[in-house]
Motif scaffolding. Structure first.
Motif, PDB file in Angstrom:
ATOM      1  N   ILE A   1      74.147  66.503  40.545  1.00 14.85           N
ATOM      2  CA  ILE A   1      74.502  65.075  40.559  1.00 14.85           C
ATOM      3  C   ILE A   1      74.516  64.557  41.994  1.00 14.85           C
ATOM      4  O   ILE A   1      73.957  63.493  42.294  1.00 14.85           O
ATOM      5  CB  ILE A   1      75.886  64.854  39.912  1.00 14.85           C
ATOM      6  CG1 ILE A   1      75.828  65.114  38.415  1.00 14.85           C
ATOM      7  CG2 ILE A   1      76.380  63.422  40.175  1.00 14.85           C
ATOM      8  CD1 ILE A   1      77.184  65.128  37.738  1.00 14.85           C
TER       9      ILE A   1
ATOM     10  N   LEU B   1      72.297  61.611  43.604  1.00 13.60           N
ATOM     11  CA  LEU B   1      72.947  60.428  44.192  1.00 13.60           C
ATOM     12  C   LEU B   1      72.458  60.199  45.622  1.00 13.60           C
ATOM     13  O   LEU B   1      72.102  59.081  46.013  1.00 13.60           O
ATOM     14  CB  LEU B   1      74.458  60.667  44.155  1.00 13.60           C
ATOM     15  CG  LEU B   1      75.433  59.579  44.533  1.00 13.60           C
ATOM     16  CD1 LEU B   1      76.748  59.825  43.824  1.00 13.60           C
ATOM     17  CD2 LEU B   1      75.693  59.513  46.014  1.00 13.60           C
TER      18      LEU B   1
ATOM     19  N   VAL C   1      71.801  61.758  37.790  1.00 11.30           N
ATOM     20  CA  VAL C   1      73.073  61.046  37.890  1.00 11.30           C
ATOM     21  C   VAL C   1      73.561  60.607  36.514  1.00 11.30           C
ATOM     22  O   VAL C   1      74.761  60.616  36.240  1.00 11.30           O
ATOM     23  CB  VAL C   1      72.935  59.838  38.846  1.00 11.30           C
ATOM     24  CG1 VAL C   1      74.160  58.957  38.791  1.00 11.30           C
ATOM     25  CG2 VAL C   1      72.698  60.320  40.255  1.00 11.30           C
ATOM     26  N   LEU C   2      72.644  60.230  35.616  1.00  9.63           N
ATOM     27  CA  LEU C   2      73.077  59.694  34.326  1.00  9.63           C
ATOM     28  C   LEU C   2      73.316  60.766  33.271  1.00  9.63           C
ATOM     29  O   LEU C   2      74.154  60.603  32.400  1.00  9.63           O
ATOM     30  CB  LEU C   2      72.047  58.690  33.791  1.00  9.63           C
ATOM     31  CG  LEU C   2      71.871  57.404  34.588  1.00  9.63           C
ATOM     32  CD1 LEU C   2      70.882  56.490  33.888  1.00  9.63           C
ATOM     33  CD2 LEU C   2      73.191  56.680  34.760  1.00  9.63           C
TER      34      LEU C   2
ATOM     35  N   PRO D   1      76.483  64.310  34.063  1.00  5.29           N
ATOM     36  CA  PRO D   1      77.919  64.209  33.744  1.00  5.29           C
ATOM     37  C   PRO D   1      78.219  64.471  32.275  1.00  5.29           C
ATOM     38  O   PRO D   1      79.310  64.962  31.959  1.00  5.29           O
ATOM     39  CB  PRO D   1      78.290  62.776  34.114  1.00  5.29           C
ATOM     40  CG  PRO D   1      77.126  62.166  34.750  1.00  5.29           C
ATOM     41  CD  PRO D   1      75.984  63.100  34.740  1.00  5.29           C
ATOM     42  N   VAL D   2      77.269  64.165  31.386  1.00  5.54           N
ATOM     43  CA  VAL D   2      77.507  64.421  29.963  1.00  5.54           C
ATOM     44  C   VAL D   2      77.543  65.930  29.707  1.00  5.54           C
ATOM     45  O   VAL D   2      78.354  66.420  28.916  1.00  5.54           O
ATOM     46  CB  VAL D   2      76.445  63.720  29.101  1.00  5.54           C
ATOM     47  CG1 VAL D   2      76.648  64.026  27.635  1.00  5.54           C
ATOM     48  CG2 VAL D   2      76.489  62.225  29.340  1.00  5.54           C
TER      49      VAL D   2
END
Lengths: 267, 556
Positions: free
Chosen positions: B181, B185, B219-220, B223-224
């Motif tokens: 991530i 970023l 990035v999207l 996190p899941v």
């Protein structure tokens, strides 16, 4: 866009960590804009991090609405509402600390940071009281779910309308033998707990727990900012860290603003 | 690794000017560096180490599969299960996902933009150390915990298996996820904010469009995965029941969460490869890339569509028929941007002054493997066919064609393309081509028989098999040895080139992107004067200079 920003000198020193412009940036404005975009991307990442839990909530609520309607009455709406107010107040002071830093009002800025930290601790304190009740009353996840009383009241003062409601809903599950737990609710009529009510508390603890961890992280960030503010590091030319921390804190606040109605105010 | 790198630093003083390798000396100057180029080199060494480790497990598995049953290695079925878990998890989390963005992305991206560094150099180093820490943690947990869940950690097995390492291994995935991530970023902010003068979005090299799209996914989606493995950990430690059917939970929800990350992650693996191939095809064809905007937008389209197809992993898991139809249809649409890239690369090569350099050989191999891998993906996207093919060797072959064929060949192509820039020396061209041919042939011999086995019903992940599959398994294993040999040869050629090769000029291929304007290897701050960006694929102003064996710009 970025090239335009690079040439757009405002004469401001907006840095994150260094008192001087980092060597790879052309201007303080470029450095500040980079930091800002970075924190926004981080917040997007945070939203998606929480999204898994919101998704789990949506799936279980859609499939088993009776569990949520029944179990949410175990939660203390008053404490939840107070906590919402506490967090909104802290968000105000977080935003105010940014403005105070921009205007060079050092004492106001430090005061705002202190209030923000105090509110964060207040939030955790109230959350602790709520968690302690849940642990004491057996309102826990999975197999640990073993409630000592029917929802709507604490111990002796068993709720009236919730009891009736719960019985109404329990009818949906009459087809599944052995699927309901019957309880003696403080001398009143029997209350049936929907099957797998523990799922509500699994989700409740997962969501509020993860949110609580973010509050703790926010406290650490704000204590660090307070230390730096007391050293006199922030001013109208350097407030990036306060700005970015406030953005993070608003997100933590925002998550709670969704959690409160989703968990406490179900109808 | 660092001792190797410092010797490189010492061997380089023959270069007249200061470069990033000679700028500072000692192990500490590497371990604490904030220079994106050094971090890229450290990523390269580490991820190649992970590739070798995962490759050893692959070869052990293939050796066992020469015969049904325990085979010549006398491997028990439990060991076999642990070994394919180790192979898959190491390759996916420690090699394929971080390798190209971490190594080549870090090294090339800021230079291509005309920037001095990435936007957040400290975060960049932190990402690297998160990777190192996560990698050590992850591998230790998997070995010590005897994990045999496969790299997917599907519930309910991962919740009920007695192997307690699941908790630690998933925490390792969590840490590795945040490394990914933060890298994404960093790259997004760098591309938005640190472009040199004249570097408009449509003057960005296509590699950067690909890395940008990859970073968006990182990035999207990551996190899941982070929240999913966190929930799995909580599930195992506290038995909250969110994924556990015995407590009212839904194990298929885990699959949804997992693939919401892991399908986009497939594009984290392949998009940087697309970017590299776009660069190689443009530069080594000596012709302006055909359909620049289409290639650029197809990367973004793949990144966005990639979020909407995860359900095709659940066709047989108990998903509503309507959802399956929709996921199937969206999966088919991904073929469109993928094909746009292939056709544009071919159109770029058409009637060009094609240079048959080693990077170009890898690009050919990539295109062949990706076409086979991509077209077999359509078989799996068709629901009726997937019912027959799911969980067979057909799936194994398909994703190896895309992920290994894609990532590995593109990584090699990119390394051979940028190696003169990275270390200032040329490799042996003949051995480079031999390596490319061996890798491509070895790969096909390994995995093509698996397509055949899969259609005939050989299930994946099985310890043993029926005698009629043995011929295919033997072919596959021999191919794996050839592939392994080719990979070692390709890396050896690069390593020898970095130390002993003849010196490279600043622009040995005649590339028009900014990284070819700085010296080889690049100086510490990349550019003495911030360059001005022009069309990245306009080669008209570059002419060959025999004295330096490189190309020089003659811009009027």
């Amino acid at each position: 866009m970025s090239t335009a920003a690079a040439h757009n000198h405002h004469g401001e020193e907006g840095h994150g960590h260094d008192p001087h412009l980092a060597h790879h940036f052309d201007s303080p404005q470029q450095q500040f804009d980079s930091g800002k975009l970075g924190i926004w991307l981080f917040l997007i990442q945070e939203v998606l991090f929480f999204s898994g839990l919101f998704c789990a909530y949506a799936v279980y609520r859609a499939n088993h609405p009776e569990i949520f309607e029944f179990a949410h009455r175990y939660l203390d709406v008053t404490l939840g509402a107070v906590n919402t107010a506490v967090l909104i107040c802290s968000s105000l002071t977080a935003a105010w600390s940014v403005r105070a830093a921009q205007l060079g009002q050092r004492k106001l800025m430090i005061g705002c940071i202190v209030v923000t930290i105090a509110c964060a601790f207040g939030f955790l304190g109230i959350k602790y009281v709520e968690y302690a009740h849940k642990f004491h009353d057996g309102l826990l996840w999975g197999e640990k779910f073993n409630p000592k009383y029917a929802p709507g009241g604490h111990g002796e003062e068993a709720g009236h309308s919730p009891t009736a409601d719960a019985e109404g809903h329990s009818g949906q599950h009459a087809t599944a033998p052995g699927a309901t737990i019957t309880q003696e609710a403080a001398g009143e009529a029997k209350v049936t707990t929907p099957r797998n009510t523990s799922i509500f508390f699994s989700i409740y603890f997962a969501m509020t727990g993860l949110h609580g961890l973010h509050v703790i992280a926010g406290i650490i960030v704000y204590v660090w900012l307070l230390w730096r503010a007391l050293k006199g590091e922030f001013g109208p030319k350097q407030y990036a860290a306060i700005d970015f921390a406030a953005l993070y804190w608003h997100l933590v606040d925002l998550v709670w603003i969704y959690l409160f109605p989703l968990l406490y105010l179900i109808r | 690794m660092s001792s190797l790198d410092t010797t490189m630093g010492h061997s380089a003083p023959s270069h007249a000017e200061d470069n990033y390798l000679t700028h500072a000396h000692g192990i500490k100057s590497w371990l604490l560096t904030l220079d994106h180029k050094r971090i890229g080199v450290m990523y390269l060494c580490s991820t190649v180490g992970a590739l070798m480790l995962g490759g050893v497990f692959a070869l052990l598995l293939r050796t066992k599969l020469l015969t049904p049953g325990p085979g010549i290695l006398d491997m028990s079925h439990d060991t076999y299960n642990r070994m394919f878990t180790l192979h898959g998890a190491i390759m996916v989390f420690l090699f394929i996902i971080p390798a190209i963005p971490g190594a080549l992305g870090n090294f090339v991206l800021p230079i291509m933009l005309g920037a001095k560094d990435v936007a957040f150099p400290k975060l960049n180093l932190a990402s690297y150390y998160l990777w190192v820490f996560g990698a050590v943690f992850f591998v230790t947990a998997m070995v010590a915990g005897s994990i045999d869940t496969g790299w997917t950690f599907y519930t309910p097995y991962s919740v009920t298996t007695p192997a307690n390492g699941v908790i630690w291994a998933t925490m390792g995935v969590f840490i590795l996820g945040f490394s990914s991530i933060f890298t994404g970023l960093n790259f997004i902010v760098t591309i938005h904010k640190l472009r040199a003068e004249g570097m408009t979005w449509f003057r960005m090299p296509l590699f950067l469009w690909a890395i940008y799209s990859t970073s968006v996914i990182q990035v999207l989606a990551t996190p899941v995965l982070a929240i999913t493995v966190l929930l799995l950990t909580v599930e195992r430690t506290l038995h909250v029941g969110i994924f556990d059917p015995s407590l009212g939970g839904d194990p298929v929800l885990f699959q949804h969460f997992f693939w919401f990350y892991s399908h986009p992650a497939v594009y984290i693996m392949i998009l940087p490869g697309f970017g590299i191939i776009s660069e190689i095809v443009g530069v080594h064809s000596r012709k302006h890339v055909f359909g620049y905007r289409f290639i650029a937008f197809s990367s973004l389209a793949i990144a966005l569509l990639g979020f909407l197809v995860w359900g095709h992993h659940l066709f047989t898991s108990g998903q509503s028929a309507l959802a399956s139809v929709i996921f199937s249809a969206i999966t088919f649409t991904i073929a469109i941007p993928s094909a746009i890239k292939i056709f544009n690369w071919l159109a770029t090569m058409y009637k060009s002054s094609l240079q048959l350099t080693t990077p170009m050989w890898y690009a050919f191999g990539f295109i062949v493997l990706f076409v086979i891998g991509g077209l077999t993906g359509l078989f799996l996207a068709a629901m009726a066919v997937d019912i027959h093919l799911h969980d067979t060797y057909f799936v194994v072959a398909h994703f190896h064609y895309v992920m290994v064929g894609g990532t590995l060949l593109a990584l090699f192509g990119g390394l051979y393309h940028w190696w003169p820039k990275m270390f200032g020396r040329m490799y042996n061209e003949m051995w480079g081509k031999v390596g490319a041919v061996l890798v491509t042939i070895g790969f096909n011999v390994t995995f093509f028989p698996q397509f055949v086995m899969g259609t005939r019903g050989m299930p994946r992940r099985y310890f043993t098999y029926l005698p009629e599959f043995q011929a295919f398994h033997i072919a596959s294993t021999l191919g794996a040895y050839l592939l392994g040999f080719g990979i070692v040869l390709a890396f050896a050629n690069l390593a020898i080139g970095a130390f002993r090769g003849r010196k490279a000029s600043a622009n040995p291929w005649g590339g028009a992107t900014l990284e070819w304007e700085c010296s080889s290897p690049p100086p510490h701050d990349n550019f003495a004067v911030t360059p001005t960006a022009h069309d990245p694929y306009d080669f008209a102003h570059l002419s060959y200079d025999e004295k330096t064996d490189g190309y020089v710009a003659r811009r009027s």
